[in-house]
Motif scaffolding. Structure first.
Motif, PDB file in Angstrom:
ATOM      1  N   GLN A  31       0.796  -1.222   0.000  1.00 28.60           N
ATOM      2  CA  GLN A  31       0.000   0.000   0.000  1.00 28.60           C
ATOM      3  C   GLN A  31       0.830   1.275   0.000  1.00 28.60           C
ATOM      4  N   ALA A  32       2.143   1.135  -0.012  1.00 29.42           N
ATOM      5  CA  ALA A  32       3.018   2.311   0.016  1.00 29.42           C
ATOM      6  C   ALA A  32       2.881   3.112  -1.273  1.00 29.42           C
ATOM      7  N   GLU A  33       2.961   4.412  -1.130  1.00 28.90           N
ATOM      8  CA  GLU A  33       2.918   5.282  -2.308  1.00 28.90           C
ATOM      9  C   GLU A  33       4.088   4.946  -3.227  1.00 28.90           C
ATOM     10  N   GLY A  34       3.796   4.740  -4.501  1.00 25.11           N
ATOM     11  CA  GLY A  34       4.834   4.429  -5.472  1.00 25.11           C
ATOM     12  C   GLY A  34       5.097   2.949  -5.653  1.00 25.11           C
ATOM     13  N   SER A  35       4.436   2.092  -4.848  1.00 22.04           N
ATOM     14  CA  SER A  35       4.601   0.645  -4.968  1.00 22.04           C
ATOM     15  C   SER A  35       3.631   0.095  -6.012  1.00 22.04           C
ATOM     16  N   HIS A  36       4.137  -0.808  -6.857  1.00 18.95           N
ATOM     17  CA  HIS A  36       3.309  -1.367  -7.931  1.00 18.95           C
ATOM     18  C   HIS A  36       3.329  -2.885  -7.960  1.00 18.95           C
ATOM     19  N   GLY A  37       3.728  -3.516  -6.895  1.00 21.24           N
ATOM     20  CA  GLY A  37       3.729  -4.971  -6.847  1.00 21.24           C
ATOM     21  C   GLY A  37       4.795  -5.479  -5.914  1.00 21.24           C
ATOM     22  N   VAL A  38       4.432  -6.509  -5.158  1.00 19.37           N
ATOM     23  CA  VAL A  38       5.330  -7.073  -4.159  1.00 19.37           C
ATOM     24  C   VAL A  38       5.230  -8.592  -4.235  1.00 19.37           C
ATOM     25  N   THR A  39       6.373  -9.275  -4.303  1.00 20.82           N
ATOM     26  CA  THR A  39       6.378 -10.730  -4.234  1.00 20.82           C
ATOM     27  C   THR A  39       7.522 -11.196  -3.344  1.00 20.82           C
ATOM     28  N   LEU A  40       7.256 -12.244  -2.584  1.00 13.95           N
ATOM     29  CA  LEU A  40       8.274 -12.866  -1.742  1.00 13.95           C
ATOM     30  C   LEU A  40       8.511 -14.262  -2.290  1.00 13.95           C
ATOM     31  N   HIS A  41       9.784 -14.600  -2.500  1.00 18.69           N
ATOM     32  CA  HIS A  41      10.165 -15.895  -3.055  1.00 18.69           C
ATOM     33  C   HIS A  41      11.063 -16.617  -2.058  1.00 18.69           C
ATOM     34  N   ARG A  42      10.883 -17.942  -1.980  1.00 18.52           N
ATOM     35  CA  ARG A  42      11.719 -18.754  -1.102  1.00 18.52           C
ATOM     36  C   ARG A  42      12.702 -19.556  -1.951  1.00 18.52           C
ATOM     37  N   GLY A  43      13.942 -19.631  -1.496  1.00 18.09           N
ATOM     38  CA  GLY A  43      14.953 -20.376  -2.223  1.00 18.09           C
ATOM     39  C   GLY A  43      14.636 -21.857  -2.273  1.00 18.09           C
ATOM     40  N   VAL A  44      14.851 -22.470  -3.414  1.00 15.14           N
ATOM     41  CA  VAL A  44      14.629 -23.905  -3.573  1.00 15.14           C
ATOM     42  C   VAL A  44      15.820 -24.668  -2.988  1.00 15.14           C
ATOM     43  N   THR A  51      13.792 -13.992  -1.136  1.00 17.31           N
ATOM     44  CA  THR A  51      14.028 -12.828  -1.973  1.00 17.31           C
ATOM     45  C   THR A  51      12.730 -12.053  -2.098  1.00 17.31           C
ATOM     46  N   LEU A  52      12.778 -10.804  -1.696  1.00 15.10           N
ATOM     47  CA  LEU A  52      11.641  -9.894  -1.800  1.00 15.10           C
ATOM     48  C   LEU A  52      11.865  -8.999  -3.008  1.00 15.10           C
ATOM     49  N   ILE A  53      10.852  -8.922  -3.872  1.00 18.96           N
ATOM     50  CA  ILE A  53      10.935  -8.046  -5.046  1.00 18.96           C
ATOM     51  C   ILE A  53       9.773  -7.071  -4.990  1.00 18.96           C
ATOM     52  N   VAL A  54      10.090  -5.784  -5.003  1.00 25.91           N
ATOM     53  CA  VAL A  54       9.081  -4.733  -4.971  1.00 25.91           C
ATOM     54  C   VAL A  54       9.295  -3.827  -6.176  1.00 25.91           C
ATOM     55  N   GLU A  55       8.234  -3.565  -6.909  1.00 24.88           N
ATOM     56  CA  GLU A  55       8.303  -2.628  -8.030  1.00 24.88           C
ATOM     57  C   GLU A  55       7.914  -1.246  -7.520  1.00 24.88           C
ATOM     58  N   TRP A  56       8.782  -0.281  -7.780  1.00 22.02           N
ATOM     59  CA  TRP A  56       8.595   1.098  -7.323  1.00 22.02           C
ATOM     60  C   TRP A  56       8.600   2.050  -8.506  1.00 22.02           C
ATOM     61  N   ASP A  57       7.961   3.206  -8.315  1.00 23.48           N
ATOM     62  CA  ASP A  57       8.073   4.293  -9.291  1.00 23.48           C
ATOM     63  C   ASP A  57       9.530   4.710  -9.446  1.00 23.48           C
ATOM     64  N   SER A  58      10.233   4.774  -8.296  1.00 26.07           N
ATOM     65  CA  SER A  58      11.615   5.265  -8.274  1.00 26.07           C
ATOM     66  C   SER A  58      12.289   4.802  -6.991  1.00 26.07           C
ATOM     67  N   VAL A  59      13.602   4.948  -6.935  1.00 25.95           N
ATOM     68  CA  VAL A  59      14.341   4.650  -5.709  1.00 25.95           C
ATOM     69  C   VAL A  59      13.828   5.539  -4.580  1.00 25.95           C
ATOM     70  N   GLU A  60      13.503   6.788  -4.919  1.00 28.39           N
ATOM     71  CA  GLU A  60      13.012   7.731  -3.914  1.00 28.39           C
ATOM     72  C   GLU A  60      11.698   7.260  -3.285  1.00 28.39           C
ATOM     73  N   SER A  61      10.854   6.583  -4.064  1.00 22.84           N
ATOM     74  CA  SER A  61       9.612   6.038  -3.498  1.00 22.84           C
ATOM     75  C   SER A  61       9.934   5.048  -2.387  1.00 22.84           C
ATOM     76  N   HIS A  62      10.934   4.201  -2.624  1.00 21.74           N
ATOM     77  CA  HIS A  62      11.331   3.226  -1.603  1.00 21.74           C
ATOM     78  C   HIS A  62      11.963   3.916  -0.405  1.00 21.74           C
ATOM     79  N   THR A  63      12.903   4.795  -0.665  1.00 22.79           N
ATOM     80  CA  THR A  63      13.597   5.423   0.459  1.00 22.79           C
ATOM     81  C   THR A  63      12.669   6.323   1.277  1.00 22.79           C
TER      82      THR A  63
END
Length: 95
Positions: A31-44, A51-63
């Motif tokens: 729900q964070a501003e600038g977030s466009h998708g979040v997935t958590l993956h477990r190593g096989v 591994t957490l992958i988050v799609e952001w508008d920009s690095v600044e959105s994350h920071t």
């Protein structure tokens, strides 16, 4: 679009507790501003590595999220299960 890739090494025997804690606070990232998708993956090969992958508008959105009180809630929930500091990187597609 920028992707944050965070690799978490989890304390042995705490993997399921980590997943439960993450699921309880994943909405902070979703729900964070600038977030466009979040997935958590477990190593096989290494099931104690996530591994957490988050799609952001920009690095600044994350920071900017890391400066918000909501992010503290996320950290408090998952940090007890970490075996060390996460390895966090930002990547973008190559054109």
């Amino acid at each position: 679009m920028v992707r944050e890739i965070a690799i978490f090494k989890i304390r042995e025997g705490s993997e399921e507790a980590f997943v439960e804690a993450y699921n309880g606070v994943s909405d902070v990232l979703e729900q964070a501003e600038g977030s466009h998708g979040v997935t958590l993956h477990r190593g096989v090969e290494n099931p104690d590595t996530f591994t957490l992958i988050v799609e952001w508008d920009s690095v600044e959105s994350h920071t900017s999220l890391t400066q918000q009180p909501e992010f503290e809630k996320f950290g408090e929930a998952v940090t007890p299960y970490l075996a060390g500091a996460p390895d966090v990187r930002h990547v973008e597609p190559v054109e």
